[in-house]
Design a protein around this motif. Structure first.
Motif, PDB file in Angstrom:
ATOM      1  N   GLY A 165       0.805  -1.219   0.000  1.00 15.88           N
ATOM      2  CA  GLY A 165       0.000   0.000   0.000  1.00 15.88           C
ATOM      3  C   GLY A 165       0.834   1.263   0.000  1.00 15.88           C
ATOM      4  O   GLY A 165       0.402   2.305   0.483  1.00 15.88           O
ATOM      5  N   ILE A 166       2.041   1.189  -0.577  1.00 18.25           N
ATOM      6  CA  ILE A 166       2.942   2.342  -0.586  1.00 18.25           C
ATOM      7  C   ILE A 166       2.934   2.982  -1.970  1.00 18.25           C
ATOM      8  O   ILE A 166       3.201   2.325  -2.973  1.00 18.25           O
ATOM      9  N   GLU A 167       2.621   4.266  -1.993  1.00 13.25           N
ATOM     10  CA  GLU A 167       2.701   5.050  -3.216  1.00 13.25           C
ATOM     11  C   GLU A 167       3.875   6.001  -3.058  1.00 13.25           C
ATOM     12  O   GLU A 167       3.938   6.761  -2.079  1.00 13.25           O
ATOM     13  N   LEU A 168       4.808   5.942  -3.989  1.00 15.51           N
ATOM     14  CA  LEU A 168       5.979   6.808  -3.882  1.00 15.51           C
ATOM     15  C   LEU A 168       5.577   8.261  -4.086  1.00 15.51           C
ATOM     16  O   LEU A 168       4.800   8.574  -4.992  1.00 15.51           O
ATOM     17  N   PRO A 169       6.127   9.144  -3.257  1.00 12.25           N
ATOM     18  CA  PRO A 169       5.809  10.574  -3.393  1.00 12.25           C
ATOM     19  C   PRO A 169       6.588  11.180  -4.550  1.00 12.25           C
ATOM     20  O   PRO A 169       7.538  10.565  -5.066  1.00 12.25           O
ATOM     21  N   PRO A 170       6.223  12.398  -4.950  1.00 14.86           N
ATOM     22  CA  PRO A 170       7.082  13.105  -5.907  1.00 14.86           C
ATOM     23  C   PRO A 170       8.451  13.338  -5.264  1.00 14.86           C
ATOM     24  O   PRO A 170       8.566  13.313  -4.032  1.00 14.86           O
ATOM     25  N   VAL A 171       9.452  13.561  -6.076  1.00 15.18           N
ATOM     26  CA  VAL A 171      10.788  13.834  -5.537  1.00 15.18           C
ATOM     27  C   VAL A 171      10.695  15.068  -4.650  1.00 15.18           C
ATOM     28  O   VAL A 171      10.219  16.127  -5.091  1.00 15.18           O
ATOM     29  N   PRO A 172      11.099  14.927  -3.375  1.00 12.82           N
ATOM     30  CA  PRO A 172      10.988  16.062  -2.445  1.00 12.82           C
ATOM     31  C   PRO A 172      11.846  17.249  -2.877  1.00 12.82           C
ATOM     32  O   PRO A 172      12.967  17.070  -3.378  1.00 12.82           O
ATOM     33  N   ALA A 173      11.329  18.437  -2.682  1.00 12.93           N
ATOM     34  CA  ALA A 173      12.092  19.645  -2.978  1.00 12.93           C
ATOM     35  C   ALA A 173      13.129  19.866  -1.875  1.00 12.93           C
ATOM     36  O   ALA A 173      12.839  19.631  -0.704  1.00 12.93           O
ATOM     37  N   PRO A 174      14.322  20.303  -2.247  1.00 11.15           N
ATOM     38  CA  PRO A 174      15.345  20.588  -1.227  1.00 11.15           C
ATOM     39  C   PRO A 174      14.905  21.711  -0.294  1.00 11.15           C
ATOM     40  O   PRO A 174      14.192  22.624  -0.698  1.00 11.15           O
ATOM     41  N   ALA A 175      15.352  21.637   0.949  1.00 10.04           N
ATOM     42  CA  ALA A 175      15.012  22.649   1.940  1.00 10.04           C
ATOM     43  C   ALA A 175      16.109  23.705   2.068  1.00 10.04           C
ATOM     44  O   ALA A 175      16.000  24.610   2.880  1.00 10.04           O
ATOM     45  N   ALA A 176      17.170  23.587   1.275  1.00 10.43           N
ATOM     46  CA  ALA A 176      18.288  24.538   1.330  1.00 10.43           C
ATOM     47  C   ALA A 176      18.995  24.525  -0.030  1.00 10.43           C
ATOM     48  O   ALA A 176      18.438  24.048  -1.023  1.00 10.43           O
ATOM     49  N   ASN A 177      20.219  24.978  -0.068  1.00  8.27           N
ATOM     50  CA  ASN A 177      20.954  25.111  -1.323  1.00  8.27           C
ATOM     51  C   ASN A 177      21.671  23.806  -1.692  1.00  8.27           C
ATOM     52  O   ASN A 177      22.878  23.671  -1.514  1.00  8.27           O
ATOM     53  N   TYR A 178      20.906  22.830  -2.174  1.00 11.48           N
ATOM     54  CA  TYR A 178      21.447  21.559  -2.646  1.00 11.48           C
ATOM     55  C   TYR A 178      20.424  20.946  -3.586  1.00 11.48           C
ATOM     56  O   TYR A 178      19.318  21.468  -3.745  1.00 11.48           O
ATOM     57  N   ILE A 179      20.782  19.839  -4.224  1.00  6.92           N
ATOM     58  CA  ILE A 179      19.859  19.134  -5.110  1.00  6.92           C
ATOM     59  C   ILE A 179      19.597  17.741  -4.543  1.00  6.92           C
ATOM     60  O   ILE A 179      20.389  17.244  -3.736  1.00  6.92           O
ATOM     61  N   PRO A 180      18.476  17.111  -4.924  1.00  8.41           N
ATOM     62  CA  PRO A 180      18.106  15.834  -4.314  1.00  8.41           C
ATOM     63  C   PRO A 180      19.096  14.697  -4.577  1.00  8.41           C
ATOM     64  O   PRO A 180      19.204  13.782  -3.773  1.00  8.41           O
ATOM     65  N   PHE A 181      19.800  14.753  -5.710  1.00  2.11           N
ATOM     66  CA  PHE A 181      20.777  13.709  -6.013  1.00  2.11           C
ATOM     67  C   PHE A 181      21.791  14.229  -7.010  1.00  2.11           C
ATOM     68  O   PHE A 181      21.541  15.199  -7.729  1.00  2.11           O
ATOM     69  N   VAL A 182      22.929  13.560  -7.044  1.00  6.79           N
ATOM     70  CA  VAL A 182      23.967  13.810  -8.040  1.00  6.79           C
ATOM     71  C   VAL A 182      24.362  12.461  -8.610  1.00  6.79           C
ATOM     72  O   VAL A 182      24.566  11.504  -7.852  1.00  6.79           O
ATOM     73  N   THR A 183      24.455  12.395  -9.930  1.00 11.11           N
ATOM     74  CA  THR A 183      24.934  11.179 -10.578  1.00 11.11           C
ATOM     75  C   THR A 183      26.381  11.413 -10.997  1.00 11.11           C
ATOM     76  O   THR A 183      26.708  12.439 -11.595  1.00 11.11           O
ATOM     77  N   SER A 184      27.242  10.461 -10.652  1.00 12.45           N
ATOM     78  CA  SER A 184      28.648  10.514 -11.031  1.00 12.45           C
ATOM     79  C   SER A 184      29.032   9.126 -11.524  1.00 12.45           C
ATOM     80  O   SER A 184      29.042   8.165 -10.742  1.00 12.45           O
ATOM     81  N   GLY A 185      29.302   9.005 -12.812  1.00  7.58           N
ATOM     82  CA  GLY A 185      29.582   7.685 -13.377  1.00  7.58           C
ATOM     83  C   GLY A 185      28.356   6.811 -13.228  1.00  7.58           C
ATOM     84  O   GLY A 185      27.255   7.181 -13.625  1.00  7.58           O
TER      85      GLY A 185
ATOM     86  N   GLU B 289      23.969   2.269  -7.083  1.00 10.69           N
ATOM     87  CA  GLU B 289      24.644   1.942  -8.339  1.00 10.69           C
ATOM     88  C   GLU B 289      23.618   1.747  -9.447  1.00 10.69           C
ATOM     89  O   GLU B 289      22.606   1.074  -9.285  1.00 10.69           O
ATOM     90  N   LEU B 290      23.895   2.380 -10.595  1.00 10.87           N
ATOM     91  CA  LEU B 290      23.053   2.209 -11.772  1.00 10.87           C
ATOM     92  C   LEU B 290      23.441   0.953 -12.533  1.00 10.87           C
ATOM     93  O   LEU B 290      24.586   0.496 -12.454  1.00 10.87           O
ATOM     94  N   THR B 291      22.481   0.408 -13.296  1.00 13.29           N
ATOM     95  CA  THR B 291      22.796  -0.769 -14.123  1.00 13.29           C
ATOM     96  C   THR B 291      23.648  -0.362 -15.295  1.00 13.29           C
ATOM     97  O   THR B 291      23.740   0.793 -15.648  1.00 13.29           O
TER      98      THR B 291
END
Length: 154
Positions: free
Chosen positions: A13-33, A152-154
């Motif tokens: 019964g879990i529905e994923l929320p939208p990606v949360p907005a940052p509460a300060a000066n950062y981004i929700p994720f960074v992809t590196s390689g 890790e990404l596929t």
């Protein structure tokens, strides 16, 4: 794999929320390689910030685990978005959990199990990860738990 993951979420019964907005000066994720670094997530639901207080004072270990699970749900939403779907996720590599604790509380590892157990329940073996669990004096907005992850990404 994506179907199994979605089916597990639906069954719980879990529905994923939208990606949360940052509460300060950062981004929700960074992809590196092939790695996604997910910023620390706090227990925020559509009803707002939850579990404000300290584990070992206002909250029990079980309450802390519920807060950690909310953090993990938010992380899962970010992972899915960052990877373009669940098939893009190879595995969770590392989880770090921060627990806002009373001075004499010494079991943050039990609290962070709320996130770890959820990841394994939803992702199976792809959810098993290395981990750190750290007790701290305070967290943003005074919440009980914050969790971050490396994926890790596929």
């Amino acid at each position: 794999m994506a179907y199994e993951t979605e089916a597990r979420l639906t069954a719980l019964g879990i529905e994923l929320p939208p990606v949360p907005a940052p509460a300060a000066n950062y981004i929700p994720f960074v992809t590196s390689g092939k790695l996604i670094f997910v910023s620390g997530q706090i227990p925020v639901t559509p009803q707002g910030v939850q579990y404000v207080g300290k584990v070992g004072r206002e909250y029990s270990i079980e309450d802390g685990q519920k807060a950690a699970k909310i953090c993990a749900i938010n992380i899962l939403a970010i992972m899915k978005s960052a990877a373009g779907g669940f098939d893009g996720i190879a595995r969770i590599v590392k989880v770090t959990g921060f627990v806002n604790t009373a001075v004499d509380f010494n079991e943050p590892q039990k609290v962070v199990n709320g996130a770890s157990d959820f990841f394994v329940e939803i992702l199976g073996e792809r959810g098993r990860h290395a981990r750190s669990a750290i007790g701290v004096a305070t967290l943003p907005f005074g919440v009980a738990v914050e969790v971050e992850a490396i994926v890790e990404l596929t």
